[in-house]
Design an enzyme around this catalytic site. Structure first.
Site, PDB file in Angstrom:
ATOM      1  N   VAL A   1      17.701 -18.954 -19.912  1.00  0.00           N
ATOM      2  CA  VAL A   1      16.405 -19.637 -19.809  1.00  0.00           C
ATOM      3  C   VAL A   1      15.933 -19.677 -18.358  1.00  0.00           C
ATOM      4  CG1 VAL A   1      15.125 -21.749 -20.308  1.00  0.00           C
ATOM      5  CG2 VAL A   1      16.925 -20.987 -21.868  1.00  0.00           C
ATOM      6  N   TYR A   2      16.857 -19.965 -17.452  1.00  0.00           N
ATOM      7  CA  TYR A   2      16.509 -19.960 -16.020  1.00  0.00           C
ATOM      8  C   TYR A   2      15.916 -18.613 -15.620  1.00  0.00           C
ATOM      9  CZ  TYR A   2      17.223 -19.958 -10.948  1.00  0.00           C
ATOM     10  OH  TYR A   2      17.054 -19.851  -9.589  1.00  0.00           O
ATOM     11  N   THR A   3      16.561 -17.524 -16.030  1.00  0.00           N
ATOM     12  CA  THR A   3      16.084 -16.192 -15.686  1.00  0.00           C
ATOM     13  C   THR A   3      14.717 -15.924 -16.302  1.00  0.00           C
ATOM     14  OG1 THR A   3      18.380 -15.436 -15.605  1.00  0.00           O
ATOM     15  CG2 THR A   3      16.682 -13.741 -15.697  1.00  0.00           C
TER      16      THR A   3
ATOM     17  N   THR B   1      12.363 -18.099 -16.960  1.00  0.00           N
ATOM     18  CA  THR B   1      11.311 -18.810 -16.219  1.00  0.00           C
ATOM     19  C   THR B   1      10.947 -18.064 -14.947  1.00  0.00           C
ATOM     20  OG1 THR B   1      12.881 -20.243 -14.995  1.00  0.00           O
ATOM     21  CG2 THR B   1      12.058 -21.053 -17.116  1.00  0.00           C
TER      22      THR B   1
END
Length: 245
Positions: free
Chosen positions: A152-154, A156
């Site tokens: 999810v971080y990637t 975003t």
């Protein structure tokens, strides 16, 4: 960018990479706003250190996920320091673990801060950064490496890069450049918290230069992008990761 005194806002600047960027821009002669969401004491310490070195800095609270708070951040900056020349969208959060274990709460928090927060900054910056100014976003070099545990971080940050490329084209006629810096593993609390020593060592071993990055490594790149020397660099993502990918 001219040699006159300039103003910069750095979001998420109370610690880590953001604090290093704020200190570096202040050393470059910028009147610097040290934005924070919850770490007031740390932000005040960064501003005080800048002042002790002869610079001008102001710690201002604003939750970047709140568009009204971001607009107010610009208003307070303009009231104190004048027109904003440089905006650095650095504020970010992360989690680490398999996608299947990501909670709804963590997913929403990552979207709110990393994606919506950067969007809010970019939109307000597009409206209020002066002609010839700079907007600099923070991404990640996990894009291209796609490490498990960072889905999810990637995602975003991939969206941030897409907006960076497009806004650069939309603001080019005003001489405003829009670029991103995508750090690899940097020795900050954001990276180290919750990760084992074994994992950190494995990350280090994957870097051809043989070390984790330091916040100052990233601050030097932002300093260049905020300077007159970067005037022909626009719509780019600079991957600073020691050669990892």
């Amino acid at each position: 960018m001219s040699n006159e005194i300039k103003t910069a806002i750095v979001t998420g600047a109370s610690r880590g990479i953001g604090a290093a960027i704020a200190r570096r821009l202040a050393a470059d002669g910028f009147r610097t706003v040290v934005n924070y969401a919850g770490s007031a004491t740390q932000a005040e310490e960064v501003a005080a250190a800048i002042a002790a070195g002869g610079g001008r800095a102001l710690a201002l609270r604003a939750d970047v996920s709140d568009s009204g708070a971001v607009a107010d951040l610009f208003q307070r900056t303009e009231a104190e320091f004048g027109t904003v020349d440089v905006l650095v969208n650095n504020a970010g959060v992360t989690t680490f673990g398999p996608l299947s274990d990501v909670s709804d709460e963590d997913y929403q928090r990552l979207i709110a801060v990393n994606l919506t927060g950067t969007f809010n900054g970019m939109r307000e910056g597009a409206r209020r950064v002066r002609d010839g100014g700079r907007i600099i976003n923070l991404s990640t070099s996990i894009i291209g490496h796609y490490s498990p545990g960072n889905a999810v971080y990637t995602a975003t940050k991939a969206a941030v890069e897409a907006m960076t490329h497009i806004l650069a084209k939309e603001l080019g006629h005003r001489g405003v450049t829009v670029n991103a810096v995508a750090p690899g593993p940097v020795a900050t609390e954001l990276l180290l918290a919750g990760r084992s020593l074994e994992l950190i060592q494995r990350l280090t071993n994957e870097i051809p230069l043989g070390r984790l990055g330091q916040p100052e490594d990233i601050a030097r790149i932002v300093s260049f992008l905020a300077s007159a020397e970067s005037g022909w660099v626009n719509g780019q993502v600079i991957r600073a990761n020691g050669g990892r990918n």
